[in-house]
Design a protein around this motif. Structure first.
Motif, PDB file in Angstrom:
ATOM      1  N   LEU A 247      -6.395  -2.173  -1.940  1.00 50.36           N
ATOM      2  CA  LEU A 247      -5.556  -3.248  -1.915  1.00 50.36           C
ATOM      3  C   LEU A 247      -4.885  -3.447  -3.287  1.00 50.36           C
ATOM      4  O   LEU A 247      -3.561  -3.752  -3.468  1.00 50.36           O
ATOM      5  N   LEU A 248      -5.469  -2.897  -4.442  1.00 50.33           N
ATOM      6  CA  LEU A 248      -4.893  -2.960  -5.703  1.00 50.33           C
ATOM      7  C   LEU A 248      -3.735  -1.726  -5.694  1.00 50.33           C
ATOM      8  O   LEU A 248      -2.810  -2.196  -6.485  1.00 50.33           O
ATOM      9  N   GLN A 249      -3.939  -0.755  -5.174  1.00 49.72           N
ATOM     10  CA  GLN A 249      -2.758   0.003  -4.770  1.00 49.72           C
ATOM     11  C   GLN A 249      -1.579  -0.336  -4.156  1.00 49.72           C
ATOM     12  O   GLN A 249      -0.384  -0.111  -4.743  1.00 49.72           O
ATOM     13  N   VAL A 250      -1.688  -1.295  -3.223  1.00 57.16           N
ATOM     14  CA  VAL A 250      -0.490  -1.759  -2.574  1.00 57.16           C
ATOM     15  C   VAL A 250      -0.250  -3.014  -3.382  1.00 57.16           C
ATOM     16  O   VAL A 250       1.323  -2.994  -3.743  1.00 57.16           O
ATOM     17  N   PHE A 251      -0.781  -3.835  -3.923  1.00 57.88           N
ATOM     18  CA  PHE A 251      -0.173  -5.032  -4.452  1.00 57.88           C
ATOM     19  C   PHE A 251       0.242  -4.841  -6.103  1.00 57.88           C
ATOM     20  O   PHE A 251       0.800  -5.670  -6.308  1.00 57.88           O
ATOM     21  N   ARG A 252      -0.007  -3.517  -6.416  1.00 58.06           N
ATOM     22  CA  ARG A 252       0.748  -3.289  -7.869  1.00 58.06           C
ATOM     23  C   ARG A 252       1.922  -2.819  -7.813  1.00 58.06           C
ATOM     24  O   ARG A 252       2.830  -2.729  -8.662  1.00 58.06           O
ATOM     25  N   ARG A 253       2.357  -2.855  -6.312  1.00 57.75           N
ATOM     26  CA  ARG A 253       4.039  -2.369  -6.160  1.00 57.75           C
ATOM     27  C   ARG A 253       4.898  -3.492  -5.874  1.00 57.75           C
ATOM     28  O   ARG A 253       4.350  -4.040  -4.847  1.00 57.75           O
ATOM     29  N   ARG A 254       5.828  -3.703  -6.478  1.00 52.66           N
ATOM     30  CA  ARG A 254       6.472  -4.843  -6.660  1.00 52.66           C
ATOM     31  C   ARG A 254       7.394  -4.711  -5.027  1.00 52.66           C
ATOM     32  O   ARG A 254       7.711  -6.038  -4.266  1.00 52.66           O
TER      33      ARG A 254
ATOM     34  N   THR B  37       4.406   1.168   7.139  1.00 57.11           N
ATOM     35  CA  THR B  37       5.279   2.331   7.093  1.00 57.11           C
ATOM     36  C   THR B  37       5.166   3.052   5.895  1.00 57.11           C
ATOM     37  O   THR B  37       4.983   4.179   5.624  1.00 57.11           O
ATOM     38  N   PHE B  38       5.155   2.170   4.789  1.00 52.75           N
ATOM     39  CA  PHE B  38       5.064   2.741   3.356  1.00 52.75           C
ATOM     40  C   PHE B  38       3.568   2.675   2.671  1.00 52.75           C
ATOM     41  O   PHE B  38       3.461   3.422   1.689  1.00 52.75           O
ATOM     42  N   THR B  39       2.561   2.023   3.197  1.00 55.09           N
ATOM     43  CA  THR B  39       1.538   1.992   2.792  1.00 55.09           C
ATOM     44  C   THR B  39       0.445   3.237   3.200  1.00 55.09           C
ATOM     45  O   THR B  39      -0.474   3.459   2.542  1.00 55.09           O
ATOM     46  N   GLY B  40       1.068   3.831   4.375  1.00 46.11           N
ATOM     47  CA  GLY B  40       0.118   4.995   4.654  1.00 46.11           C
ATOM     48  C   GLY B  40       0.039   6.136   3.759  1.00 46.11           C
ATOM     49  O   GLY B  40      -0.982   6.678   3.554  1.00 46.11           O
ATOM     50  N   SER B  41       1.306   6.328   3.313  1.00 42.01           N
ATOM     51  CA  SER B  41       1.257   7.451   2.364  1.00 42.01           C
ATOM     52  C   SER B  41       0.349   6.934   1.184  1.00 42.01           C
ATOM     53  O   SER B  41      -0.147   7.875   0.449  1.00 42.01           O
ATOM     54  N   VAL B  42       0.411   5.852   0.792  1.00 40.45           N
ATOM     55  CA  VAL B  42      -0.095   5.381  -0.684  1.00 40.45           C
ATOM     56  C   VAL B  42      -1.721   5.408  -0.389  1.00 40.45           C
ATOM     57  O   VAL B  42      -2.372   6.003  -1.146  1.00 40.45           O
ATOM     58  N   LEU B  43      -2.213   5.042   0.732  1.00 40.59           N
ATOM     59  CA  LEU B  43      -3.594   4.644   1.030  1.00 40.59           C
ATOM     60  C   LEU B  43      -4.312   6.023   1.285  1.00 40.59           C
ATOM     61  O   LEU B  43      -5.491   6.194   1.012  1.00 40.59           O
TER      62      LEU B  43
END
Length: 295
Positions: A30-37, A108-114
């Motif tokens: 969740l921190l990985q996601v919420f750190r991106r504006r 769509t964009f969170t899959g690559s990050v997580l």
């Protein structure tokens, strides 16, 4: 350097269960996601519809001089029905259905990050060399995606239910329709389970943003368009649309079907989603097991 000088010492407390590592994975994800504006922008767009529903419900319910039927009619014009009616969907399930586009964009964009980044950058062996194993890693990633889905669907729908009760008959409305929150939780569970399994599996294999986005759009957008083109071929052609399948399975908790064919369709959709999720989960386990770990 001797261990005493380095101030290393043995652990003297009680070791916790490795399943606590699942919560740590969720927190980090969740921190990985919420750190991106950019993700905050998508979340903001997803909450715009919630704010619109909230404002309309507040405005209509404050019109005390209007009879209850008139106020319910005004809400239905906006597309919100506060009371389940046989053969008609309630406004809470319709709200969740309308959130599908924003949810699809966010995932769509969170899959690559997580997930994709863990395989692409060699981070997965680091996780698996700790006290957790592959089960905990998979559970943590699935739960992270499920939390993101719930933040845009289930939680806002429950807040709308609370709001309508507060601004109308309060405890009377909540007591009469106590099954609505349970149905919403079931609907949210279906969405979170199916979407998390599919996204994590695709991300584990495709890893990068572009392939994930193309495949994800093909899975949901193109199949929905194809279902629309084949609308005259019968109701069961709608099974090729995952969003429609999840929507009908969620409606099983409310039993608001216009015909027996729609109810039968929901059962077929549940079976198909269970089969697809089972295959995807097996593929995910196989992909994670293929990673070599030095313990």
């Amino acid at each position: 350097m001797p261990i005493d000088i380095a101030r290393y010492h043995g652990w003297e407390g009680t070791l916790g269960t490795p399943w606590r590592g699942v919560l740590a994975l969720v927190r980090v994800g969740l921190l990985q996601v919420f750190r991106r504006r950019s993700y905050w922008l998508v979340l903001g767009l997803g909450l715009l519809q919630f704010l619109a529903f909230w404002a309309v419900i507040w405005a209509v319910t404050q019109a005390r001089e209007l009879p209850d039927d008139a106020r319910r009619g005004m809400l239905e014009i906006f597309g919100f029905s506060a009371e389940p009616t046989p053969g008609k969907e309630n406004g809470y399930t319709m709200f969740i259905e309308r959130q599908s586009i924003v949810v699809m964009i966010l995932l769509t964009f969170t899959g690559s990050v997580l997930v994709g980044g863990d395989f692409r950058n060699g981070v997965l062996p680091f996780y698996l060399s700790r006290a957790i194993d592959r089960r905990h890693y998979i559970a943590g990633k699935l739960l992270t995606v499920g939390v993101l889905v719930s933040l845009l669907t289930t939680l806002p729908a429950l807040l709308l239910f609370v709001e309508y009760g507060m601004f109308t008959t309060s405890f009377g409305y909540w007591a009469k329709h106590w099954r609505i929150p349970l149905g919403l939780l079931f609907y949210g569970f279906v969405l979170a389970t199916v979407l998390s399994i599919l996204l994590v599996t695709l991300s584990a294999y495709l890893q990068r943003v572009a392939p994930i986005a193309i495949t994800w759009a093909s899975l949901f957008v193109l199949l929905r368009l194809l279902r629309g083109l084949m609308r005259g071929s019968g109701i069961y052609w709608g099974l090729i649309d995952p969003w429609r399948d999840m929507h009908f399975v969620g409606r099983l908790a409310f039993d608001q079907f216009r015909s027996d064919d729609e109810r039968q369709f929901a059962y077929y959709a549940a079976g198909l989603l269970a089969l697809v999720c089972g295959i995807a989960l097996a593929a995910l386990v196989y992909r994670v097991r293929a990673v070599e770990v030095v313990e």
